[in-house]
Each structure stands twice: as C-alpha cells, then as structure tokens.
Write a protein that holds these residues in place. Structure first.
Motif, short mmCIF file in Angstrom:
data_model
loop_
_atom_site.label_atom_id
_atom_site.label_comp_id
_atom_site.label_asym_id
_atom_site.label_seq_id
_atom_site.Cartn_x
_atom_site.Cartn_y
_atom_site.Cartn_z
N UNK A 224 0.77 3.90 -3.01
CA UNK A 224 0.40 5.30 -2.77
C UNK A 224 1.53 6.24 -3.15
N UNK A 225 2.74 5.76 -3.00
CA UNK A 225 3.88 6.57 -3.43
C UNK A 225 3.78 6.85 -4.93
N UNK B 273 0.82 -1.21 0.00
CA UNK B 273 0.00 0.00 0.00
C UNK B 273 0.86 1.26 0.00
N UNK B 274 1.95 1.22 0.76
CA UNK B 274 2.84 2.39 0.81
C UNK B 274 3.48 2.60 -0.57
N UNK C 158 1.12 6.79 -6.70
CA UNK C 158 -0.07 7.55 -7.02
C UNK C 158 0.05 9.01 -6.62
N UNK C 159 0.62 9.24 -5.45
CA UNK C 159 0.61 10.59 -4.90
C UNK C 159 1.88 11.37 -5.19
N UNK C 160 3.02 10.71 -5.12
CA UNK C 160 4.28 11.45 -5.20
C UNK C 160 4.80 11.51 -6.63
#
Lengths: 212, 217, 279
Positions: A69-70, A65-66, A72-74
């Motif tokens: 999300x990295x 998940x980390x 996707x977001x960063x």
C-alpha cells in the motif's frame, strides 16, 4: 460453482494470468536482490553485514500489505507514477527478497567453509570463489526452500487485490461483489490458486526427499 | 514536516494503539489455538494412523496452498451461506487459526521426522512404549528443532492480521487508513507509524525466540 | 509456567465462547425469521453504515464513534420504530460488503449511501427514498476534465468504489475510459491523489464531503444520473420495511428530516438541499 467458471471464465483467466505474471517477475527480482544481500552477509565487511541485516530485518518484520500500500498510495504522490500491478509487484519483490536472502545465506553457510579457503588458496578472488564454487553448491541446497518461497509468493500476490492489481483475488472479488455468489466464487478462485501451488508443493516435497 | 507534528497527536496515537491491541489480541489467540491444533494434527500425521493421517494430510495440503486472504474472505462472506455467521473478530481468528494450524502441522511433522529414528528405537529397546518414547524422548527434542520455524510462522501470523482489514476488523492498519483517509497529508506519518509498530512487535518476538533457542539449546 | 497454563486455559475458554457464539448464530439463521420480531424483542436495530464517508458516515477518531447523516437518520428512525428506549447498533460496511452482510443476517438493514436500482431490487427490498443524490465527478483543480464526456477517451482512468453503481454508470456514459475499483472512498481518494486516475466518480453528496476537506479538489459537471438512496432490507422483511417507511414519512412531516438535512448539508457550498430532499 461450474457456472462461475462458465460465466466469468474470461475474467478469472485474466486474473490467473496476472497472478502468475506478478509472481514470476517478483521471483526473478527477489532472487537477484535476495542473493545480493545474502552475499553481503558472507563478505568479511562489517559495513555490508549491517546493511544486509537491516534490510532483511526491516522487510521481514513489516506486513506485505503495508509495503504494497505504501508503493500504491505514497510513492506515486511524491516520486513516480506507478499503477497497482507495478506497486504490488514491487512490494512483493522487496518483501520476498528478505526471505530469500535468509534462505540463500543458510545455503552459503551449509557449503563447507574449507571450500572457500581452498578456492582462495588456488588464487581465486573472493567474488570468483563465490560465483564459481560456493553459490552453485549453495543453490542446490536451497532449491526446495526457494520453491516454497515461490509458493508463498503466489499466495501472497493476493494482496494485489487491495491495490487494484487485477490479479486472481481482485477478479474473484469483483465477480463476488456483482453476483453476490460469494460461496461459489471464492471456491472457484481457490481452485485456481491450487492449480498453481499444489503441484509445486508436491514437487518440492519430492525434491526434498530425493536430497535426503 | 509539519504534517508529522499534526498527525502525531495523542488522539490519533491512542486510536492507533487501540488498533495495535486488536492486532495483538487476534495474534495471541490465533497463535495459541493454532499451536494446539497444529501440534495435534502434526502428531497425527507423523504416527501414520491408517486413514485419518492421510485424510488430514490432504486437508492440510489444501489449506496450506491457499492464500490466507482467500480464507478470510471465505470465512466472513462465504460461510454464512451455509449458516455459519461470525463477526469480523471471530472470522479473522477462525480463518487465521485454520490456516496457521495447517502450516504448524507441517512444521511439527517435519520436526518430529528430523529427530533421528534411532532415538525412537533406542527408547523402545529400553522398554518404553511407543507413546512414552514419543512423549518423553522424541517430542522434547523435536520441539527444540521446531522453535525457529515456529517463531517465523508466528511472526508471519502477526503480520498477516493486517489482511483482516478487508473485513473491517478495526486493527492497526485499518485504523491508520481511517486516519489518513480523513486527511491525506497524514499518509506518510501514518505509514511510518505502521512500520515502526509492526516492526517493534515482530522484531521483539524474534529476539525472544533467539534467546529461547540459546537457553534450551 | 503456571502463568502460561492459566493463559492457555483462558484462551481455551475464549475458544469455547466463540464456538458457542457461532452455534448460537446458527440457530437463529432460520430463513424466514422476522427481523422485526427479533428487533422488537431485543429493542435494538443493527444498521449497516459507512465509516469512511464524510457527511454520511465517518469514523470520528477522537471518540471512536461514527457520525453523519445516515447515522442520525438511523438513530431517529430507531426511536420512531422502537420508541424512545430503542437502541441503534452500528456495523461498518463498505459498498462491496453491505449486501453480503445483509443477506448473511449480520445486519438488519443498510443505511449506507445505497442507491435504489432495479438490479438491486431483485435481491433486496428498499424503503422510500431518503436522499436524492446524483452521480458526479471530482477532479484536481485545474484539470482539463469538466464533465463526464471529457472522460470518454482512450487512456483516461476513472476511479470508483467496488460494488457501487458509479462504476457501472461510468462504463455506460464513458465506455472508453478505464475504470479502477478500490475498496472504499478513502482508498479511492488516495488513489486520485496519487495520480492513479484522472477523476473520482461517485454520488455528489459523498464527493462534496471529500472536497470540503481537500480544497485542492472540486466537484465538476453537475449530476449526470439520478441516485435515489434507500434503506435496504432482506427480502421477506415487509413488516420491518413498512415500519421504517412510516417513520421516514413521519420525520418528513414533523420536520426532523429537514433538520437533519440542514445539519449535515446546510453549509456545503454548491449543494442543492431541495434536490436532495426530493421524494
């Protein structure tokens, strides 16, 4: 529960398709990446050993998940614009490739060492011996564990729900949050996951038995 | 770079550490519970007791083949429909325990199976009962074989606690999101901190396991 | 070894406590139990609140407490309903989770930027309006998008939050735009920043809260819908609802309400206090 299928069949089907698509893409790329790093560990080079080890340990010990999300977001903010499906699939690929690398490595080790020596003595280069002699045998050993990795991948692809990846879990979640029929919706989603994973799981068990 | 200095204040750090503690707490409780339940189920599967072994087998296979995320959702949002209500902490532990027990049951079953059947027969021939043989001869050997897959399962479990962020369990990932949600410049520092913290816990566990394997093996 | 044994024992104990807890919960899940009766006897109201929404309900990293207009309203209402010693307990919710949690009786009432809509009124009961919001848009400064009409084009993506009215409204006002729904506002804004969509849409109050911390973004186009916020209760909790309604009326009369509104929104540039306090 049947009414969930009747009223939201379309959405669930889209999710089902995306979950399969994402898993197949991620399987393909993680096989390539995973095998590469597995070979790194078999090559007699300290430098490549270390790179392989670091890659595997990093991606094995950080939650999927980390990683997802990295991406996707960063990543879109600083590097390249990618959507949720792509970000999730990349995350899934990198994460799974570390496990596949371990699996393939074990497979390579299971192939008799004498084979490599024999092949080299017959004039093949290291890479040729790897490609024609060792890897084909290693893959026979690793087909059941690889199948289990694929099952894990299908299950893990549910993290796409966090990054708006339109997978089965995301679609189910959307249905549940509009109809509030959480109980039946999640059961329906579960059945759809089982449609993919359960037959695969039994088939792998059958293969394992046959190989013994 | 200044965003790193700003993000890594003691206040933010403490906030994250509290989350890490929740992560560890949930992991520990789930590991112990699922080890106990999973071993029990695995043994029952192995001894082929009529009816129950088969029944448990089916349930275990169903649970093993579902995404954990779905089980967490279902526990927190679905089960209350039939009167079972839990707070996020209990729901996370319950869902993880159910899922991991099923995974561990399978590890235990194949671990026992991997012990040579000749061992069991030999022990029986030497006058031990089936249960004595299982307990004294087969299980200790099986446990040795099970350590590596068990440990990777436990590491998965620790990583999977991050999924509980979706039911607002205030664990590590959730807290990092709160921090960078308030100032998105902290995003990269927070992801770095997350990676380091998860890695430290999981890698430490795998090192301990490697040592354990060496000393027992 | 002995220590391990003790640890195991401790954990078994925890399990027992959990299971007892679960049983205890089961007992009071009798369908028609009065929330008012329960809250009066425990002297506590359990509120579902947001923790990711600046100005309404935001987790303060320093103290670990949630702060905002919704929180202060909930505290003030609790005191009016239960008396000075009344205790307000907060459970974090998101737009997606709040109704299931209310229906599941994890919380007694929702005060979490929740718009009163006919659809929702079929499932829950609302108090009177306590905040008159309207849906608006937030974009990066310099963006071509000035209002909702600019979004009604193929290929534009609008970001919203799962389970919110904003997602539904966008589909109505800009049917050609693609809507991506995220878990909460923090994630939706993160998605906007990382270019996953051209605009973030939700209620003006929430957007002003985000914009106040992120000067590169601003709220555009005014409000294009009316989003009256209400406090939600489960069906059949009329007694509780009446008590809360009376409390809000009293707060409007004695000035507590205006004070709270001023405290949280008085300094927000471009925010219309009058519009927000409409009944």
């Amino acid at each position: 529960m049947i009414s969930v299928f009747q009223q939201h069949g379309q959405e669930l089907l889209v999710g089902f398709g995306n979950t399969l698509l994402c898993s197949v893409i991620a399987l393909f790329f993680s096989l390539i990446i995973g095998s590469t790093f597995a070979i790194f560990e078999a090559v007699p080079s300290r430098f490549l050993h270390i790179i392989g080890r670091v890659y595997i340990e990093v991606f094995r010990n950080i939650p999927l998940l980390v990683i997802g999300m990295f991406f996707y977001a960063v990543v879109p903010q600083y590097i390249v614009s990618i959507d949720g499906f792509t970000a999730g699939t990349i995350g899934l690929t990198l994460y799974t490739s570390a496990f596949i690398a371990e699996t393939v490595r074990a497979g390579i080790q299971a192939v008799d060492e004498g084979q490599m020596e024999g092949a080299r003595a017959n004039g093949l280069t290291f890479m040729q011996a790897m490609r024609h002699i060792i890897l084909p045998q290693a893959f026979r050993y690793v087909i059941p564990p690889l199948g289990n990795q694929f099952i894990n991948m299908v299950k893990n692809s549910s993290v796409l729900a966090f990054v708006a990846g339109f997978d089965l879990m995301y679609q189910g979640d959307m249905i549940a949050s509009t109809t509030f029929d959480t109980f039946n919706t999640y059961i329906a989603v579960g059945i759809l996951y089982l449609v993919i994973t359960l037959p695969l799981s039994y088939y792998m068990r059958y293969l394992e038995k046959k190989m013994d | 770079m200044s965003s790193f200095a700003e993000a890594y204040t003691w206040i933010n750090f403490r906030f994250l550490l509290e989350g890490l503690w929740v992560t560890i707490e949930v992991s520990l409780v789930s590991i112990v519970l699922s080890f106990i339940i999973g071993s029990f189920l695995g043994i029952i599967r192995y001894i082929r007791a009529p009816f129950i072994s088969g029944l448990f087998g089916v349930v275990i296979d169903l649970i093993r083949n579902l995404p954990l995320l779905l089980l967490i959702f279902f526990t927190y949002f679905g089960l209350p429909k039939i009167g079972i209500r839990m707070n996020p902490l209990a729901a996370a532990i319950a869902a993880m325990t159910v899922f991991e027990s099923a995974m561990i049951a399978e590890i235990v079953r194949s671990g026992i199976k991997a012990v040579d059947t000749g061992q069991m027969e030999g022990a029986r021939a030497n006058g031990l009962t089936y249960w004595q043989a299982l307990r004294v001869i087969v299980l200790p050997q099986a446990l040795k074989k099970m350590i590596p897959p068990l440990v990777s399962q436990f590491i998965s479990l620790i990583k999977d606690t991050s999924l509980a962020t979706i039911i607002v369990l205030p664990e590590l990932l959730y807290r990092a999101q709160i921090i960078y949600g308030q100032n998105t410049r902290y995003m990269i520092p927070m992801f770095l901190a997350l990676a380091v913290m998860y890695f430290a816990v999981c890698y430490a566990l795998s090192l301990v396991a490697a040592r354990l394997e060496k000393t027992t093996g | 070894m002995k220590r391990l044994k003790n640890l195991l024992l401790l954990l078994c104990l925890i399990l027992v406590v959990f299971s007892l807890n679960a049983c205890g919960n089961k007992k009071d899940s009798a369908q028609n139990q009065s929330v008012w009766q329960k809250d009066k006897s425990t002297n506590t109201i359990t509120w579902g609140v947001k923790a990711d929404t600046r100005l309404f309900g935001l987790m303060d990293v320093k103290s670990g407490q949630i702060r905002g207009f919704d929180i202060d309203m909930a505290k003030a209402i609790t005191k009016k309903v239960l008396g000075k010693s009344g205790h307000a307990k907060f459970v974090q919710v998101t737009s997606k989770t709040r109704i299931p949690l209310l229906k599941n009786k994890n919380i007694d009432a929702i005060i979490a930027t929740m718009t009163i809509t006919p659809d929702r009124e079929k499932i829950v009961d609302f108090s009177q309006i306590y905040f008159a919001a309207g849906q608006s848009l937030m974009v990066k400064k310099g963006s071509q998008i000035k209002n909702i009409k600019d979004l009604n084009k193929d290929g534009t993506t609008v970001l919203a939050v799962k389970g919110s009215t904003s997602a539904v409204n966008v589909k109505k006002y800009a049917p050609k735009a693609k809507v991506l729904e995220l878990e909460d506002y923090a994630q939706a804004f993160t998605a906007l920043k990382s270019g996953q969509g051209e605009a973030l849409t939700t209620d003006n109050g929430i957007l002003f809260g985000i914009a106040s911390e992120n000067p590169a973004y601003h709220v555009v186009g005014g409000t294009f819908t009316k989003e009256p916020y209400g406090i939600a209760f489960d069906k059949g909790q009329g007694k509780m609802r009446n008590k809360v309604n009376a409390a809000i009326t009293e707060m409007r009369r004695d000035g507590t309400y205006q004070k709270l509104l001023q405290k949280w929104f008085g300094n927000v540039a471009g925010f219309d206090l009058k519009e927000a306090s409409q009944q």
